[in-house]
Write a protein that holds these residues in place. Structure first.
Motif, short mmCIF file in Angstrom:
data_model
loop_
_atom_site.label_atom_id
_atom_site.label_comp_id
_atom_site.label_asym_id
_atom_site.label_seq_id
_atom_site.Cartn_x
_atom_site.Cartn_y
_atom_site.Cartn_z
N VAL A 25 29.27 36.84 57.67
CA VAL A 25 28.78 35.77 58.55
C VAL A 25 27.26 35.67 58.44
O VAL A 25 26.70 34.56 58.37
CB VAL A 25 29.20 36.05 60.01
N VAL A 68 26.21 33.73 55.38
CA VAL A 68 26.34 32.28 55.59
C VAL A 68 25.18 31.77 56.44
O VAL A 68 24.55 30.75 56.11
CB VAL A 68 27.69 31.94 56.26
N GLU A 78 21.91 31.31 54.46
CA GLU A 78 21.76 30.06 53.70
C GLU A 78 21.45 28.89 54.62
O GLU A 78 20.67 28.01 54.28
CB GLU A 78 23.03 29.79 52.91
N VAL A 92 30.02 28.72 60.83
CA VAL A 92 30.68 29.03 59.55
C VAL A 92 31.61 27.89 59.14
O VAL A 92 31.64 27.48 57.98
CB VAL A 92 31.46 30.36 59.66
N ALA A 140 29.57 24.85 58.07
CA ALA A 140 28.99 25.07 56.74
C ALA A 140 30.04 24.87 55.65
O ALA A 140 29.78 24.25 54.61
CB ALA A 140 28.39 26.47 56.65
N LEU A 141 31.25 25.37 55.89
CA LEU A 141 32.33 25.21 54.92
C LEU A 141 32.69 23.73 54.76
O LEU A 141 32.92 23.26 53.63
CB LEU A 141 33.55 26.01 55.35
N ARG A 160 30.16 22.21 52.53
CA ARG A 160 30.34 22.65 51.13
C ARG A 160 31.46 21.85 50.45
O ARG A 160 31.36 21.48 49.28
CB ARG A 160 30.67 24.14 51.08
N THR A 205 19.37 31.66 48.73
CA THR A 205 20.73 31.16 48.59
C THR A 205 21.63 32.22 47.96
O THR A 205 21.16 33.18 47.35
CB THR A 205 20.80 29.89 47.71
N GLY A 262 28.40 31.28 47.20
CA GLY A 262 28.36 30.69 48.52
C GLY A 262 29.71 30.31 49.09
O GLY A 262 30.05 30.65 50.23
N ASN A 271 31.64 32.06 52.24
CA ASN A 271 31.90 31.20 53.40
C ASN A 271 33.37 31.26 53.83
O ASN A 271 33.70 31.41 55.01
CB ASN A 271 31.49 29.76 53.08
N ALA A 306 34.11 34.69 55.30
CA ALA A 306 33.52 34.83 56.64
C ALA A 306 34.36 34.11 57.68
O ALA A 306 34.55 34.61 58.80
CB ALA A 306 32.09 34.27 56.64
#
Length: 508
Positions: free
Chosen positions: A80, A83, A86, A401, A404-405, A408, A419, A424, A428, A431
């Motif tokens: 975590v 993540v 970043e 998290v 962020a996913l 992505r 990074t 990544g 992710n 996490a």
């Protein structure tokens, strides 16, 4: 020709340029370096506080193998933290969870997540000061009556407020003192117990010693997960003060990782030391010795040595409260700066002299004091009042998290100077999987006869999240918010890459 501009000045200019690219001008002073920032996260995580608070409980539930939860949860929370690293590297903004979720998703999502998170912090402040009062009482040989406890809690909150009000430089200084106290209290003491006061064999960590009775041990072991789940958070505080850190896009991710690694090793050594030095470990596992650490310390250190430890512990508790207040106030400040709360102009006020959000700090001091006043009135309500906090923090973490996913999957490639590169996406996903597993463990019903006590953690989350959602739908605070962007991770990444390409700066 040589330039007379220092590297620090170049870094400061780049920090302010990055902040301006995100839509803000700096009101706070950048007086924190890597170690002060790491100390802030470490003292919030506070392995001394966590291990002491959960040692007897975890052993009575799962026996000595409970220690392995510190390894499991530490590894999961490190994912975590990576993540978060970043995210904060692209968005080094005050308040952490709120601006991250806003820029990764939208303002409504950010409002609800931040509502849960601010209440989790406020309740955590309350719980930590309540536990700290026990140490203060033991230090001065005072019986912890409800009135003495409340007075002690109020004094600790006001002391932390005074330090926080003095500015970021003072915050960093006290955090470093707290870090030193923590390392002495957990690492040095843990090593001393392991080397000189060992009463148990190392094989005991694979022996449940009857914990769980005749039931299959897997279920018992899962119940003991709280030994780790209650310990490994606080690293996000490094990002809450992002606008007060020098070179935050590089330094904060490092500080978060250091917080987890150093905190994990410290907690593991402390827990192991207490277990191996316990003269009557079976009594702790059986639940007949419910507060064994004072006995272990007195047996190992003597009366004078125990008093020295109590001074170290009280110092660590004060630093922990200080860090919690700082994190909560920056979240409120960021929330209010975007006009997302009632009274936003008042809450977002920054001291001209000390460059700290004074009114937000006041709220994070006064509200825990009011909750403690309720606990003074109803002393048996402490567990019920504070049980929601850890789940609330995990929910907020996983909201970041998940967001962020989502970005992505839409094509986002983080553009901070720190990074994970091609790792990544994998990190992710891992996490998020860990976070879901952890939250399932946290909401499992407690072993209690009353329905309220069995499901108190989930009930607490439902009350906080339900009230936040209701207010969001009725008052629509998101409608009056500023014009600051939302859900712009991909666009900001492209913009930052263009700026850095022109300046010849590469990510690391």
């Amino acid at each position: 020709m040589t330039s007379s501009t220092s590297p620090q000045a170049h870094s400061g200019a780049a920090d302010e340029e990055h902040l301006a690219a995100l839509g803000y001008s700096g009101e706070l002073h950048r007086h924190m370096g890597l170690w002060s920032n790491m100390a802030l996260g470490f003292t919030y995580l506070s392995p001394l506080v966590g291990v002491y608070s959960l040692f007897a409980y975890s052993l009575s539930v799962g026996g000595p193998p409970s220690i392995w939860w510190l390894v499991i949860v530490g590894a999961g929370q490190l994912l975590v933290a990576l993540v978060f690293g970043e995210v904060v590297s692209q968005y080094p903004l005050a308040g952490g969870i709120y601006p991250w979720t806003r820029r990764l998703w939208n303002r409504q999502y950010a409002w609800l997540v931040s509502w849960v998170y601010i209440w989790a912090i406020i309740i955590t402040v309350t719980a930590v000061t309540e536990y700290a009062s026990v140490f203060v009482g033991a230090l001065f040989d005072i019986d912890p009556t409800p009135t003495i406890t409340f007075v002690t809690v109020a004094a600790l909150l006001l002391l932390a407020l005074a330090f926080n009000y003095s500015g970021t430089r003072m915050l960093g200084r006290i955090a470093r003192i707290g870090l030193t106290a923590e390392l002495v209290g957990v690492v040095a003491l843990g090593l001393f117990l392991l080397i000189f006061k060992r009463e148990q064999p190392f094989s005991v960590f694979f022996d449940p010693m009857g914990a769980g009775g005749d039931a299959a041990y897997l279920g018992t072991f899962l119940t003991a997960a709280l030994a780790g789940l209650f310990l490994f958070y606080g690293f996000e505080a490094c990002g809450d003060v992002a606008e007060e850190v020098e070179d935050p896009t590089r330094q904060i991710p490092k500080a978060m990782i250091l917080t987890i690694v150093v905190g994990g090793v410290s907690g593991l050594m402390s827990y192991a030391g207490y277990v191996l030095a316990a003269p009557n470990l079976q009594a702790i596992v059986d639940g007949t010795d419910t507060d064994p650490i004072p006995t272990i310390l007195k047996d190992a250190l003597g009366t004078a040595g125990s008093k020295v430890f109590l001074v170290v512990a009280v110092t660590a508790f004060i630093s922990c409260v200080l860090s919690l207040q700082a994190a909560g106030s920056r979240l409120l400040y960021a929330f209010a700066r975007d006009k997302m709360l009632p009274g936003s102009p008042w809450l977002s006020k920054v001291s001209a002299k000390h460059a700290v959000p004074t009114n937000a700090l006041l709220v994070v001091c006064i509200v825990p004091m009011l909750i403690s006043l309720f606990i003074w009135w109803r002393p048996d309500s402490l567990t019920r009042v504070t049980s929601f906090a850890v789940l609330g923090i995990y929910v907020a973490f996983q909201a970041v998290v998940l967001a962020a996913l989502r970005q992505r999957l839409r094509g986002w490639k983080p553009a901070g100077l720190w990074t994970l590169g091609g790792w990544g996406m994998t990190v992710n996903v891992a996490a998020l999987a860990y976070g879901i597993f952890a939250m399932i463990l946290l909401v499992r019903p407690a072993d209690a006869p009353a329905f309220l006590d069995r499901w108190i953690v989930l009930i607490g989350l439902a009350i906080v999240m339900g009230s936040g959602l209701l207010y969001l739908l009725i008052a629509r605070p998101d409608k009056g918010s500023s014009d600051v962007a939302e859900g712009d991770a991909i666009e900001v990444a492209a913009h930052l890459r263009q700026i850095r390409a022109e300046a010849g700066v590469d990510p690391v």
